[in-house]
Scaffold this motif. Structure first.
Motif, mmCIF file in Angstrom:
data_model
loop_
_atom_site.group_PDB
_atom_site.id
_atom_site.type_symbol
_atom_site.label_atom_id
_atom_site.label_comp_id
_atom_site.label_asym_id
_atom_site.label_seq_id
_atom_site.Cartn_x
_atom_site.Cartn_y
_atom_site.Cartn_z
ATOM 1 N N TYR A 97 56.752 45.844 42.718
ATOM 2 C CA TYR A 97 56.437 46.517 43.980
ATOM 3 C C TYR A 97 55.263 45.800 44.619
ATOM 4 O O TYR A 97 54.216 45.645 43.996
ATOM 5 C CB TYR A 97 56.067 47.978 43.738
ATOM 6 C CG TYR A 97 57.194 48.852 43.253
ATOM 7 C CD1 TYR A 97 57.864 49.710 44.124
ATOM 8 C CD2 TYR A 97 57.585 48.842 41.917
ATOM 9 C CE1 TYR A 97 58.895 50.528 43.686
ATOM 10 C CE2 TYR A 97 58.611 49.649 41.464
ATOM 11 C CZ TYR A 97 59.261 50.489 42.350
ATOM 12 O OH TYR A 97 60.286 51.297 41.903
ATOM 13 N N LEU A 98 55.430 45.365 45.869
ATOM 14 C CA LEU A 98 54.330 44.749 46.618
ATOM 15 C C LEU A 98 53.638 45.857 47.404
ATOM 16 O O LEU A 98 54.243 46.479 48.285
ATOM 17 C CB LEU A 98 54.862 43.667 47.567
ATOM 18 C CG LEU A 98 55.103 42.280 46.967
ATOM 19 C CD1 LEU A 98 56.103 42.327 45.817
ATOM 20 C CD2 LEU A 98 55.598 41.308 48.032
ATOM 21 N N ASP A 99 52.392 46.114 47.067
ATOM 22 C CA ASP A 99 51.653 47.229 47.647
ATOM 23 C C ASP A 99 50.838 46.741 48.840
ATOM 24 O O ASP A 99 49.802 46.103 48.683
ATOM 25 C CB ASP A 99 50.735 47.851 46.595
ATOM 26 C CG ASP A 99 50.019 49.084 47.112
ATOM 27 O OD1 ASP A 99 50.270 49.484 48.270
ATOM 28 O OD2 ASP A 99 49.216 49.666 46.354
ATOM 29 N N GLY A 100 51.306 47.061 50.034
ATOM 30 C CA GLY A 100 50.592 46.711 51.251
ATOM 31 C C GLY A 100 49.816 47.860 51.840
ATOM 32 O O GLY A 100 49.349 47.776 52.981
ATOM 33 N N GLY A 101 49.675 48.960 51.070
ATOM 34 C CA GLY A 101 49.015 50.145 51.586
ATOM 35 C C GLY A 101 49.979 50.981 52.406
ATOM 36 O O GLY A 101 51.136 50.602 52.623
ATOM 37 N N PRO A 102 49.534 52.136 52.868
ATOM 38 C CA PRO A 102 50.401 52.992 53.692
ATOM 39 C C PRO A 102 50.822 52.283 54.979
ATOM 40 O O PRO A 102 50.039 51.544 55.574
ATOM 41 C CB PRO A 102 49.517 54.206 54.001
ATOM 42 C CG PRO A 102 48.424 54.156 52.974
ATOM 43 C CD PRO A 102 48.201 52.724 52.655
ATOM 44 N N GLN A 143 54.484 41.353 59.072
ATOM 45 C CA GLN A 143 53.689 41.720 57.897
ATOM 46 C C GLN A 143 53.345 40.420 57.170
ATOM 47 O O GLN A 143 54.223 39.722 56.668
ATOM 48 C CB GLN A 143 54.479 42.660 56.991
ATOM 49 C CG GLN A 143 53.655 43.665 56.206
ATOM 50 C CD GLN A 143 52.892 43.024 55.034
ATOM 51 O OE1 GLN A 143 53.270 41.964 54.555
ATOM 52 N NE2 GLN A 143 51.831 43.685 54.597
ATOM 53 N N SER A 144 52.060 40.082 57.127
ATOM 54 C CA SER A 144 51.658 38.734 56.724
ATOM 55 C C SER A 144 52.043 38.399 55.289
ATOM 56 O O SER A 144 52.507 37.285 55.014
ATOM 57 C CB SER A 144 50.146 38.570 56.928
ATOM 58 O OG SER A 144 49.432 39.559 56.189
ATOM 59 N N ALA A 145 51.837 39.323 54.344
ATOM 60 C CA ALA A 145 52.178 39.033 52.955
ATOM 61 C C ALA A 145 53.673 38.798 52.788
ATOM 62 O O ALA A 145 54.100 37.877 52.075
ATOM 63 C CB ALA A 145 51.706 40.174 52.049
ATOM 64 N N LEU A 175 58.634 35.187 52.479
ATOM 65 C CA LEU A 175 59.866 34.715 53.112
ATOM 66 C C LEU A 175 59.776 33.225 53.433
ATOM 67 O O LEU A 175 60.767 32.488 53.297
ATOM 68 C CB LEU A 175 60.132 35.516 54.388
ATOM 69 C CG LEU A 175 60.437 37.004 54.208
ATOM 70 C CD1 LEU A 175 60.438 37.715 55.558
ATOM 71 C CD2 LEU A 175 61.774 37.204 53.501
ATOM 72 N N HIS A 176 58.612 32.769 53.843
ATOM 73 C CA HIS A 176 58.425 31.354 54.170
ATOM 74 C C HIS A 176 58.593 30.486 52.924
ATOM 75 O O HIS A 176 59.232 29.430 52.959
ATOM 76 C CB HIS A 176 57.044 31.141 54.787
ATOM 77 C CG HIS A 176 56.725 29.714 55.081
ATOM 78 N ND1 HIS A 176 56.124 28.871 54.155
ATOM 79 C CD2 HIS A 176 56.929 28.957 56.197
ATOM 80 C CE1 HIS A 176 55.975 27.672 54.677
ATOM 81 N NE2 HIS A 176 56.451 27.700 55.919
ATOM 82 N N VAL A 184 47.329 43.309 49.751
ATOM 83 C CA VAL A 184 46.272 43.608 50.711
ATOM 84 C C VAL A 184 45.095 42.677 50.460
ATOM 85 O O VAL A 184 44.498 42.703 49.386
ATOM 86 C CB VAL A 184 45.807 45.070 50.587
ATOM 87 C CG1 VAL A 184 44.706 45.375 51.586
ATOM 88 C CG2 VAL A 184 46.976 46.031 50.796
ATOM 89 N N PRO A 185 44.675 41.833 51.384
ATOM 90 C CA PRO A 185 45.365 41.602 52.661
ATOM 91 C C PRO A 185 46.561 40.669 52.522
ATOM 92 O O PRO A 185 47.361 40.513 53.432
ATOM 93 C CB PRO A 185 44.278 40.963 53.519
ATOM 94 C CG PRO A 185 43.449 40.198 52.534
ATOM 95 C CD PRO A 185 43.428 41.037 51.284
ATOM 96 N N CYS A 186 46.678 39.993 51.359
ATOM 97 C CA CYS A 186 47.808 39.095 51.127
ATOM 98 C C CYS A 186 48.032 39.003 49.622
ATOM 99 O O CYS A 186 47.222 39.476 48.826
ATOM 100 C CB CYS A 186 47.543 37.721 51.733
ATOM 101 S SG CYS A 186 46.084 36.899 51.051
ATOM 102 N N LEU A 187 49.131 38.393 49.238
ATOM 103 C CA LEU A 187 49.414 38.191 47.823
ATOM 104 C C LEU A 187 48.564 37.050 47.271
ATOM 105 O O LEU A 187 48.368 36.032 47.943
ATOM 106 C CB LEU A 187 50.895 37.855 47.627
ATOM 107 C CG LEU A 187 51.915 38.971 47.842
ATOM 108 C CD1 LEU A 187 53.322 38.394 47.903
ATOM 109 C CD2 LEU A 187 51.818 40.013 46.738
#
Length: 288
Positions: free
Chosen positions: A245-250, A202-204, A209-210, A85-88
């Motif tokens: 675990y990548l935490d992107g929030g709920p 989902q931007s992160a 993936l990119h 959040v908002p990105c890695l």
């Protein structure tokens, strides 16, 4: 009386911990002017006006909630949580890629629900994803990609209706079942020569993936349980089976992607999700 004083020290007042606010209340102590008497006799002064207000009982629901939060924190204390959040961050992005290269599992946020996944080109890692969910090879995971152009790298004989849906709904909640390229060489399970492909919004995750490449990802839940909509729920399912675990929030909801099979003669919806049949049919130009 010295003997009475020694007796009171030998039997200190019982303590009671309130898990909601973390306070420790001594049963033999009260507040105000009679504190000394309460300390000496080791008993609560029930005759004192307003005594009950000094030691409020914790409602059962609040205690249970406090225990749940405590247990979740204890569970997550041994897990690797990377903030998305908002990105890695660059360091966390590198860490996530390293875990994938080493054949480990990740939990990732998507635009629908959380997913559990691994390097799509690593058959042992894909098998570990299925094992973590309690799922067999007869239910292969879809592959998440970073762009619409990835279709041509992974698939053959792609109908125009499928391309139109990808252009209209990607990134988003649509999984396309297409014919897999014979040269792909991936073992995702019993696919029957097909592959499920989706570009998540989902931007992160798209950045991962990119930079890394396609991942085999399925919903983060044990078979028969609801998909995780938070990283805490995913930790409860998988614990240390997942390396990070990548935490992107709920997540914004709990509805999974729509799945449409374009690998056979007639397009067919295999699962209704975030995109309706009317929307899909209108874009595809054929009934679905």
């Amino acid at each position: 009386d010295p003997r009475a004083h020694r007796a009171s020290r030998a039997h200190p007042p019982a303590s009671r911990w309130c898990p909601v606010d973390g306070t420790l209340a001594l049963a033999g102590r009260s507040h105000g002017g009679d504190r000394r008497a309460a300390r000496n006799d080791g008993h609560r002064n029930a005759a004192r006006p307003g005594w009950q207000a000094s030691f409020p009982e914790c409602p059962r629901a609040r205690i249970d909630e406090a225990h749940r939060i405590r247990d979740t924190m204890n569970t997550m204390s041994t897990e690797t949580i990377l903030s998305a959040v908002p990105c890695l961050s660059e360091d966390d992005l590198a860490r996530a890629q390293r875990e994938l290269r080493d054949g480990h599992l990740l939990v990732v946020p998507t635009d629908t629900v959380y997913g559990i996944g691994a390097d799509a080109a690593n058959p042992e890692a894909v098998a570990a994803v299925l094992a973590a969910k309690g799922r067999g090879r007869q239910m292969p995971p879809p592959v998440l990609v970073a762009s619409v152009d990835a279709i041509d790298s992974l698939c053959v004989d792609v109908p125009e209706a499928a391309r139109a849906c990808a252009r209209a709904f990607w990134p988003g909640g649509l999984t396309l079942i297409l014919r897999a390229s014979p040269d792909l060489g991936w073992d995702l399970g019993e696919t029957g020569g097909t592959i499920g492909v989706r570009m998540p919004n989902q931007s992160a995750l798209l950045r991962l993936l990119h930079d890394f490449g396609p991942m085999a990802v399925t919903s983060a839940n044990l078979t028969g349980q609801p998909p995780a909509t938070s990283v805490e729920q995913a930790v409860g399912y998988f614990g240390t089976l997942v390396s990070a675990y990548l935490d992107g929030g709920p997540t914004q909801g709990s509805t999974a992607s729509s799945i449409v099979d374009f690998a056979h003669d007639t397009p067919r919806a295999l699962r209704l999700g975030t995109i309706s049949l009317d929307e899909l049919s209108a874009v595809a130009g054929v009934p679905i």
